[in-house]
Design an enzyme around this catalytic site. Structure first.
Site, PDB file in Angstrom:
ATOM      1  N   TYR A 282       0.454  -0.911 -12.844  1.00 19.64           N
ATOM      2  CA  TYR A 282      -0.607  -0.741 -13.475  1.00 19.64           C
ATOM      3  C   TYR A 282      -1.395  -0.340 -14.930  1.00 19.64           C
ATOM      4  O   TYR A 282      -1.849   0.321 -15.250  1.00 19.64           O
ATOM      5  CB  TYR A 282      -1.640  -0.498 -11.907  1.00 19.64           C
TER       6      TYR A 282
ATOM      7  N   GLU B 253       4.485  -7.109   1.629  1.00 20.78           N
ATOM      8  CA  GLU B 253       3.837  -7.244  -0.224  1.00 20.78           C
ATOM      9  C   GLU B 253       3.950  -6.032  -0.817  1.00 20.78           C
ATOM     10  O   GLU B 253       2.528  -5.134  -1.382  1.00 20.78           O
ATOM     11  CB  GLU B 253       2.454  -8.022   0.042  1.00 20.78           C
ATOM     12  N   PRO B 254       4.689  -4.988  -0.892  1.00 19.39           N
ATOM     13  CA  PRO B 254       5.053  -3.936  -1.906  1.00 19.39           C
ATOM     14  C   PRO B 254       4.646  -3.685  -3.332  1.00 19.39           C
ATOM     15  O   PRO B 254       5.254  -5.281  -4.330  1.00 19.39           O
ATOM     16  CB  PRO B 254       6.477  -3.179  -1.803  1.00 19.39           C
ATOM     17  N   GLY B 255       3.925  -3.561  -3.851  1.00 13.16           N
ATOM     18  CA  GLY B 255       4.301  -3.498  -6.081  1.00 13.16           C
ATOM     19  C   GLY B 255       4.193  -2.351  -5.879  1.00 13.16           C
ATOM     20  O   GLY B 255       5.101  -1.700  -6.668  1.00 13.16           O
TER      21      GLY B 255
ATOM     22  N   GLY C 138       0.437  -1.079  -0.069  1.00 13.74           N
ATOM     23  CA  GLY C 138       0.285  -0.005   0.031  1.00 13.74           C
ATOM     24  C   GLY C 138       1.394   1.532   0.204  1.00 13.74           C
ATOM     25  O   GLY C 138       0.506   2.670   0.430  1.00 13.74           O
TER      26      GLY C 138
ATOM     27  N   ARG D 182      -5.571   3.673 -16.177  1.00 16.06           N
ATOM     28  CA  ARG D 182      -5.474   4.295 -14.347  1.00 16.06           C
ATOM     29  C   ARG D 182      -6.814   5.795 -14.369  1.00 16.06           C
ATOM     30  O   ARG D 182      -7.197   5.757 -14.235  1.00 16.06           O
ATOM     31  CB  ARG D 182      -3.885   4.530 -13.902  1.00 16.06           C
TER      32      ARG D 182
ATOM     33  N   CYS E   6     -12.539   5.163 -29.427  1.00 13.93           N
ATOM     34  CA  CYS E   6     -14.162   5.401 -29.524  1.00 13.93           C
ATOM     35  C   CYS E   6     -14.517   5.906 -28.208  1.00 13.93           C
ATOM     36  O   CYS E   6     -15.326   4.700 -28.121  1.00 13.93           O
ATOM     37  CB  CYS E   6     -14.548   4.425 -30.674  1.00 13.93           C
ATOM     38  N   GLU E   7     -14.358   6.233 -27.276  1.00 16.42           N
ATOM     39  CA  GLU E   7     -14.796   6.145 -25.762  1.00 16.42           C
ATOM     40  C   GLU E   7     -14.517   8.163 -25.510  1.00 16.42           C
ATOM     41  O   GLU E   7     -12.810   8.088 -25.324  1.00 16.42           O
ATOM     42  CB  GLU E   7     -14.200   5.925 -25.009  1.00 16.42           C
TER      43      GLU E   7
END
Length: 426
Positions: free
Chosen positions: A377, A279-281, A244, A318, A348-349
């Site tokens: 991410y 648990e670092p990501g 986190g 993101r 196309c959004e």
């Protein structure tokens, strides 16, 4: 894997120089958009966190979901880092990258029987169990394989991580973990689970946390429960404090210094003699990555000026998913007047938008732009929406570069698809 070194450039634009590589020159060799990662930046983050934890029996278990490229996982393996996985696919990747099974923990609320069996057969370190149903399934699968599974109960401490609602995981209304009351019953009944050794605690309250206070509160609640369990005769071999730790996406965001984070752990877990898992990501890889993209055109609307890039929401989700800010940096050599742009992609959004009313120097078609802090991410959440091939990924290391995922071809993209020639009835 391609390895090469770009010719030296005595005076590159400092924004274009990344781990000793001039990204403008790299874009002459590799079509945009592509993701670039600094190996040196990742090693530095790992070493800083390991140093802050000196004196603990601590194991970093990298959250594979942040960036699951095999080359990134190999960097983790070389640094002695384990893996935090949430699927059998991530287990496969971690093992193939050289991370030993004894350094792998399995998290997630939806582990299937097949995934549990694969992880048991591999001999992973520990399961972070998130429901009574999962605990019963783990017991059944371990009994069938005649093994004993080591497990930690994931505590939901009902702590507000003060982060985006979609990446908050430690509040009572979130799907993760169980209450301390329920966990207390698990330990009281643990003798019934002959093939599960319930001897660990786990907590993870969310992602992109920039204040140490939520960690202090969560760690204090877990520590109080650990002491209660020890007093009741339940030995706790490990405490997993999750991940986190936040990163800098924009000015004003200041990541928690590793020393302050470690101090919060030391204060809460004073006297704990077991193993500490982390648990670092995002913290290890986010700022080590950039997305290099090129301007397709500038479109002048009735009320807005649109900067259309060749990167899109399928390359970096993101901003569309979380309204997330990423710094956008044009790679220019001259000073230009500023303009306000809506920075968008070609998908196309309307949601294919990286920034709204962002002030940038005047830009023209064909010019390069980098989007910062995309190492976590970014490629991991990419898709082929609009039949856009997955972008290349490139690892940089002190002036060298290696392509660690080639750009997907159209043939790659449709591999596995076929006309409906063979019809059957169920």
């Amino acid at each position: 894997m391609q390895h090469s070194k770009l010719p030296a450039d005595d005076s590159p634009n400092p924004d274009a120089l990344f781990d000793g590589v001039d990204l403008r020159r790299l874009a002459e060799r590799i079509p945009t958009p592509f993701h670039a990662y600094s190996a040196n930046a990742i090693r530095t983050r790992i070493a800083g966190l390991q140093q802050a934890l000196h004196g603990f029996d601590a194991l970093l278990c990298y959250a594979v979901k942040a960036n699951s490229n095999l080359a990134i996982l190999q960097l983790m393996a070389e640094a002695g880092v384990g893996a935090d996985i949430v699927s059998s696919g991530e287990l496969w990747r971690a093992l193939h990258a050289g991370i030993p099974a004894q350094r792998i923990v399995f998290s997630g609320v939806g582990k299937t029987a097949a995934e549990i069996a694969e992880a048991l057969a591999a001999g992973i370190l520990r399961f972070n169990v998130e429901s009574a149903d999962e605990l019963e399934l783990l017991q059944r699968m371990a009994a069938e394989l005649h093994v004993v599974a080591h497990a930690a109960v994931r505590i939901n401490p009902d702590v507000d991580a003060q982060t985006h609602a979609k990446i908050s995981t430690g509040k009572a209304e979130n799907k993760f973990g169980v209450s301390i009351d329920e966990a207390r019953r698990w330990f009281a009944d643990s003798a019934r689970q002959a093939n599960v050794r319930l001897d660990g605690l786990h907590v993870h309250i969310g992602s992109q946390i920039l204040s140490v206070e939520p960690f202090r509160l969560a760690f204090a609640r877990v520590a109080a429960f650990w002491r209660e369990l020890e007093a009741a005769g339940h030995a706790i071999a490990s405490i997993d404090v999750g991940g986190g730790l936040g990163v800098r996406y924009r000015d004003g965001q200041v990541p928690i210094p590793p020393g302050d984070y470690a101090a919060a752990i030391r204060e809460a877990l004073a006297g704990f003699r077991g193993r500490l898992l982390l648990e670092p990501g995002r913290y290890l890889v986010a700022e080590a990555g950039v997305l290099l993209t090129r301007v397709v055109r500038v479109k002048h609307g009735e009320r807005r000026r649109f900067l259309v890039l060749d990167a899109a929401m399928n390359d970096l989700l993101r901003p569309s998913l979380y309204d997330a800010w990423h710094d956008i940096v044009p790679l220019l050599d001259d000073a230009r007047p500023p303009h306000r742009y809506d920075v968008v992609g070609p998908v196309c959004e309307t949601g294919d938008t990286f920034a709204v009313e962002r002030e940038l120097p005047e830009l023209h078609a064909g010019e390069l732009v980098l989007i910062r802090t995309t190492g976590a991410y970014g490629a991991a959440m990419a898709s082929t929406y609009n039949s856009r091939p997955l972008a290349a990924e490139v690892l940089l290391d002190r002036g060298r570069h290696a392509i660690v995922r080639r750009r997907q071809s159209l043939e790659d993209m449709v591999a596995g698809e076929q006309p409906a020639r063979h019809w059957e009835t169920a």
